[in-house]
Design a protein around this motif. Sequence first.
Motif, PDB file in Angstrom:
ATOM      1  N   ILE A 144       0.853  -1.188   0.000  1.00  0.00           N
ATOM      2  CA  ILE A 144       0.000   0.000   0.000  1.00  0.00           C
ATOM      3  C   ILE A 144       0.888   1.237   0.000  1.00  0.00           C
ATOM      4  O   ILE A 144       1.711   1.426   0.894  1.00  0.00           O
ATOM      5  N   SER A 145       0.732   2.072  -1.012  1.00  0.00           N
ATOM      6  CA  SER A 145       1.577   3.258  -1.151  1.00  0.00           C
ATOM      7  C   SER A 145       1.066   4.396  -0.271  1.00  0.00           C
ATOM      8  O   SER A 145      -0.031   4.331   0.298  1.00  0.00           O
ATOM      9  N   ARG A 146       1.873   5.433  -0.185  1.00  0.00           N
ATOM     10  CA  ARG A 146       1.522   6.581   0.646  1.00  0.00           C
ATOM     11  C   ARG A 146       0.189   7.188   0.229  1.00  0.00           C
ATOM     12  O   ARG A 146      -0.673   7.472   1.063  1.00  0.00           O
ATOM     13  N   ASN A 147       0.020   7.404  -1.084  1.00  0.00           N
ATOM     14  CA  ASN A 147      -1.187   8.076  -1.538  1.00  0.00           C
ATOM     15  C   ASN A 147      -2.424   7.210  -1.325  1.00  0.00           C
ATOM     16  O   ASN A 147      -3.480   7.708  -0.918  1.00  0.00           O
ATOM     17  N   VAL A 148      -2.305   5.917  -1.616  1.00  0.00           N
ATOM     18  CA  VAL A 148      -3.440   5.019  -1.379  1.00  0.00           C
ATOM     19  C   VAL A 148      -3.839   5.072   0.096  1.00  0.00           C
ATOM     20  O   VAL A 148      -5.023   5.174   0.434  1.00  0.00           O
ATOM     21  N   HIS A 149      -2.849   5.016   0.986  1.00  0.00           N
ATOM     22  CA  HIS A 149      -3.168   5.000   2.410  1.00  0.00           C
ATOM     23  C   HIS A 149      -3.773   6.323   2.866  1.00  0.00           C
ATOM     24  O   HIS A 149      -4.664   6.349   3.722  1.00  0.00           O
ATOM     25  N   THR A 150      -3.300   7.429   2.311  1.00  0.00           N
ATOM     26  CA  THR A 150      -3.877   8.735   2.652  1.00  0.00           C
ATOM     27  C   THR A 150      -5.376   8.744   2.393  1.00  0.00           C
ATOM     28  O   THR A 150      -6.170   9.200   3.224  1.00  0.00           O
ATOM     29  N   TRP A 151      -5.778   8.196   1.239  1.00  0.00           N
ATOM     30  CA  TRP A 151      -7.196   8.196   0.907  1.00  0.00           C
ATOM     31  C   TRP A 151      -7.960   7.113   1.659  1.00  0.00           C
ATOM     32  O   TRP A 151      -9.156   7.263   1.921  1.00  0.00           O
ATOM     33  N   MET A 152      -7.293   6.028   2.005  1.00  0.00           N
ATOM     34  CA  MET A 152      -7.941   5.035   2.875  1.00  0.00           C
ATOM     35  C   MET A 152      -8.335   5.659   4.205  1.00  0.00           C
ATOM     36  O   MET A 152      -9.438   5.413   4.724  1.00  0.00           O
ATOM     37  N   LEU A 153      -7.439   6.460   4.775  1.00  0.00           N
ATOM     38  CA  LEU A 153      -7.738   7.114   6.049  1.00  0.00           C
ATOM     39  C   LEU A 153      -8.909   8.073   5.905  1.00  0.00           C
ATOM     40  O   LEU A 153      -9.797   8.127   6.771  1.00  0.00           O
ATOM     41  N   ARG A 154      -8.917   8.835   4.831  1.00  0.00           N
ATOM     42  CA  ARG A 154      -9.987   9.812   4.633  1.00  0.00           C
ATOM     43  C   ARG A 154     -11.332   9.133   4.402  1.00  0.00           C
ATOM     44  O   ARG A 154     -12.381   9.674   4.765  1.00  0.00           O
ATOM     45  N   ASP A 155     -11.300   7.947   3.786  1.00  0.00           N
ATOM     46  CA  ASP A 155     -12.543   7.284   3.393  1.00  0.00           C
ATOM     47  C   ASP A 155     -12.839   6.045   4.230  1.00  0.00           C
ATOM     48  O   ASP A 155     -13.588   5.168   3.806  1.00  0.00           O
ATOM     49  N   GLU A 156     -12.277   5.985   5.433  1.00  0.00           N
ATOM     50  CA  GLU A 156     -12.453   4.790   6.247  1.00  0.00           C
ATOM     51  C   GLU A 156     -13.918   4.464   6.499  1.00  0.00           C
ATOM     52  O   GLU A 156     -14.315   3.285   6.494  1.00  0.00           O
ATOM     53  N   ALA A 157     -14.730   5.480   6.697  1.00  0.00           N
ATOM     54  CA  ALA A 157     -16.155   5.229   6.960  1.00  0.00           C
ATOM     55  C   ALA A 157     -16.818   4.550   5.769  1.00  0.00           C
ATOM     56  O   ALA A 157     -17.635   3.626   5.941  1.00  0.00           O
ATOM     57  N   TYR A 158     -16.486   4.988   4.551  1.00  0.00           N
ATOM     58  CA  TYR A 158     -17.049   4.352   3.354  1.00  0.00           C
ATOM     59  C   TYR A 158     -16.527   2.928   3.206  1.00  0.00           C
ATOM     60  O   TYR A 158     -17.272   2.013   2.815  1.00  0.00           O
ATOM     61  N   ILE A 159     -15.254   2.733   3.503  1.00  0.00           N
ATOM     62  CA  ILE A 159     -14.666   1.394   3.400  1.00  0.00           C
ATOM     63  C   ILE A 159     -15.342   0.426   4.360  1.00  0.00           C
ATOM     64  O   ILE A 159     -15.689  -0.705   3.992  1.00  0.00           O
ATOM     65  N   ARG A 160     -15.556   0.869   5.580  1.00  0.00           N
ATOM     66  CA  ARG A 160     -16.186  -0.009   6.571  1.00  0.00           C
ATOM     67  C   ARG A 160     -17.658  -0.284   6.246  1.00  0.00           C
ATOM     68  O   ARG A 160     -18.200  -1.320   6.635  1.00  0.00           O
ATOM     69  N   ALA A 161     -18.282   0.629   5.527  1.00  0.00           N
ATOM     70  CA  ALA A 161     -19.714   0.491   5.239  1.00  0.00           C
ATOM     71  C   ALA A 161     -20.007  -0.493   4.113  1.00  0.00           C
ATOM     72  O   ALA A 161     -21.152  -0.946   3.973  1.00  0.00           O
ATOM     73  N   ASP A 162     -19.004  -0.844   3.310  1.00  0.00           N
ATOM     74  CA  ASP A 162     -19.227  -1.734   2.172  1.00  0.00           C
ATOM     75  C   ASP A 162     -18.481  -3.047   2.401  1.00  0.00           C
ATOM     76  O   ASP A 162     -17.274  -3.050   2.661  1.00  0.00           O
ATOM     77  N   GLN A 163     -19.191  -4.164   2.263  1.00  0.00           N
ATOM     78  CA  GLN A 163     -18.589  -5.470   2.543  1.00  0.00           C
ATOM     79  C   GLN A 163     -17.433  -5.762   1.593  1.00  0.00           C
ATOM     80  O   GLN A 163     -16.386  -6.271   1.999  1.00  0.00           O
ATOM     81  N   GLY A 164     -17.600  -5.420   0.324  1.00  0.00           N
ATOM     82  CA  GLY A 164     -16.539  -5.679  -0.635  1.00  0.00           C
ATOM     83  C   GLY A 164     -15.271  -4.901  -0.345  1.00  0.00           C
ATOM     84  O   GLY A 164     -14.154  -5.416  -0.503  1.00  0.00           O
ATOM     85  N   LEU A 165     -15.415  -3.659   0.086  1.00  0.00           N
ATOM     86  CA  LEU A 165     -14.248  -2.840   0.436  1.00  0.00           C
ATOM     87  C   LEU A 165     -13.644  -3.259   1.766  1.00  0.00           C
ATOM     88  O   LEU A 165     -12.423  -3.396   1.899  1.00  0.00           O
ATOM     89  N   SER A 166     -14.490  -3.464   2.762  1.00  0.00           N
ATOM     90  CA  SER A 166     -13.971  -3.780   4.101  1.00  0.00           C
ATOM     91  C   SER A 166     -13.237  -5.117   4.110  1.00  0.00           C
ATOM     92  O   SER A 166     -12.256  -5.292   4.844  1.00  0.00           O
ATOM     93  N   SER A 167     -13.658  -6.066   3.297  1.00  0.00           N
ATOM     94  CA  SER A 167     -12.990  -7.370   3.263  1.00  0.00           C
ATOM     95  C   SER A 167     -11.575  -7.272   2.722  1.00  0.00           C
ATOM     96  O   SER A 167     -10.732  -8.146   2.985  1.00  0.00           O
ATOM     97  N   VAL A 168     -11.281  -6.203   1.987  1.00  0.00           N
ATOM     98  CA  VAL A 168      -9.954  -6.002   1.401  1.00  0.00           C
ATOM     99  C   VAL A 168      -9.089  -5.100   2.267  1.00  0.00           C
ATOM    100  O   VAL A 168      -7.906  -5.378   2.494  1.00  0.00           O
ATOM    101  N   TYR A 169      -9.679  -4.020   2.778  1.00  0.00           N
ATOM    102  CA  TYR A 169      -8.888  -2.971   3.426  1.00  0.00           C
ATOM    103  C   TYR A 169      -8.887  -3.040   4.949  1.00  0.00           C
ATOM    104  O   TYR A 169      -8.132  -2.317   5.603  1.00  0.00           O
ATOM    105  N   ILE A 170      -9.722  -3.898   5.545  1.00  0.00           N
ATOM    106  CA  ILE A 170      -9.779  -4.038   6.996  1.00  0.00           C
ATOM    107  C   ILE A 170      -9.268  -5.428   7.381  1.00  0.00           C
ATOM    108  O   ILE A 170      -9.705  -6.433   6.814  1.00  0.00           O
TER     109      ILE A 170
END
Length: 531
Positions: A144-170
């Motif tokens: 995970i690169s710096r820029n990807v992680h920066t946006w992961m932090l900003r969009d954590e709520a969206y990531i946690r809200a979607d099963q497809g995203l949360s299964s990858v990023y959490i």
Amino acid sequence: MLNQMPVGTEVMITSPHYLATSAGARILAQGGNAYDASIAVSITLGVVYPHMTGPGGDAFFLMYDAKSSELSGYNGTGRSPASLTRELFEQMNLTSIPRRGVLSAVTVPGVVDAWWEISQKYGCLPWEKLFDSAIQYAEKGCPISRNVHTWMLRDEAYIRADQGLSSVYIRDGKLLSEGDLLIQLDLANSLRILQSGGREAFYKGVLADAITNAVIQDGGFLQKEDFENHTGEWVTPLKVDYREYEVYQMPPNSQGFSVLMMLNMLENTNVASIDRLSASYYHLMTEVIKKSFRDRDRYLTDPEFREIPIDDLLSKPYAKQLWKEIEDSPEKAQPFLSQAMGQDTAYAAVVDGEGNAVSFIQSLYYDFGSAYVPEKTGIILQNRGSFFSLDPDSPNVLEPRKRTFHTLMPGMVLKDGKPYLLLGTQGGEGQPQTQLSILTAVLDYGCTVQEAISLPRWVYGRTWDVEGDELKLEQRFGAEVIEELQAMGHEVIALSEWEDLMGQAQGILIGQSGLLSGAADPRGDGAAIGW
């Protein structure tokens, strides 16, 4: 902060992620051409920069073919569902299309069609070969690169809200960190299906079924028939002459013509006589941007639904008329309230040993697009269609089977009929502005492509949903510049010296001797490779 600028004599590749650039370099080393390499870069970006792009998004390709000496473009953007009207959203008591979730995914993804059509027309390697790097990174993981992680932090709520995203990023309840391996097994499986099944697998086969079944089950609007009926479009690029150069952009529904209008206006003055880091420069650029955006917002939409007077907008007499408006108030900022729009995009460019050149850009629109992944596909669907208006008087009003106003705009400059500069950037509203910065830096001030990309940048307008009519500046100059701009009437916001919100630009410059210079933006995770 300055990236090293590689110089080569045969090939050059640049992209916003070093692994995608490497994927393109592998293809060229294996005998592929610029078209093959651009597709491999594009596919790989969807794995290593998944917050910006992927198979669920759109793309534009601007291409120079060395054998025919012809420039062509491919519009890989999707249309709204045949059954979807603005009244359906009004019946849900909505005044605008939601920006996230399944209801925001209201256009068919167009990038896979673009890959296939360009590969079949211009590529020389087998389609299947173009997926190797992307599948490897999806299955075995990529850091995970710096820029990807920066946006992961900003969009954590969206990531946690979607099963497809949360299964990858959490993992174990926690968001993955920078440097952790990002493993995307569902996406790898979808890419393997594309690798073996080609375009048909995505628009008429198993992936079309999986995506549309999930969308309908989750309350969305995309139907199997919308995928089956999708077609991209080969188009003729737009052109203006700027000094001794020919500058090309994609036609509508791209906003590319806006920067051509800006250059037409600037031909009426000697830009090089203005200090590049002065208030006078930023003021002038902002005012030509406002004039261009006024017409862009007035007309831009799908040209199949509304006539757009492109010839008039790009005429030199009209540019002189707009220039006179600026001359009448030379030191005063004119009011203009731009539209707010998303910014997450990935631009890349490739030049091969035969002289073929590909300038291309792709996007999910917002960071992580709709933040919705159809079950078991690993494919993030874009929310590009959320930019449609529900106002019946808007040129960009939602209508069935319509393409929306598109921010994506790859650029190319020719000199003496040959490619001279390939350029583009991330940034929504900032795309034409950053291109203007790079174009004036190279064509007027004589900068190298790396110097041009690394200069302090600005963004005028409401990009990233900031209310107000602001001029944002990277602060790498004295306070007097901001004070002078404020005295002219600009609402100035000073940002950091190297600001993520300025987007990530890439470029390739082809010198008179044939030397290829490549540059990646120091604000991002990219790299240029050449030899």
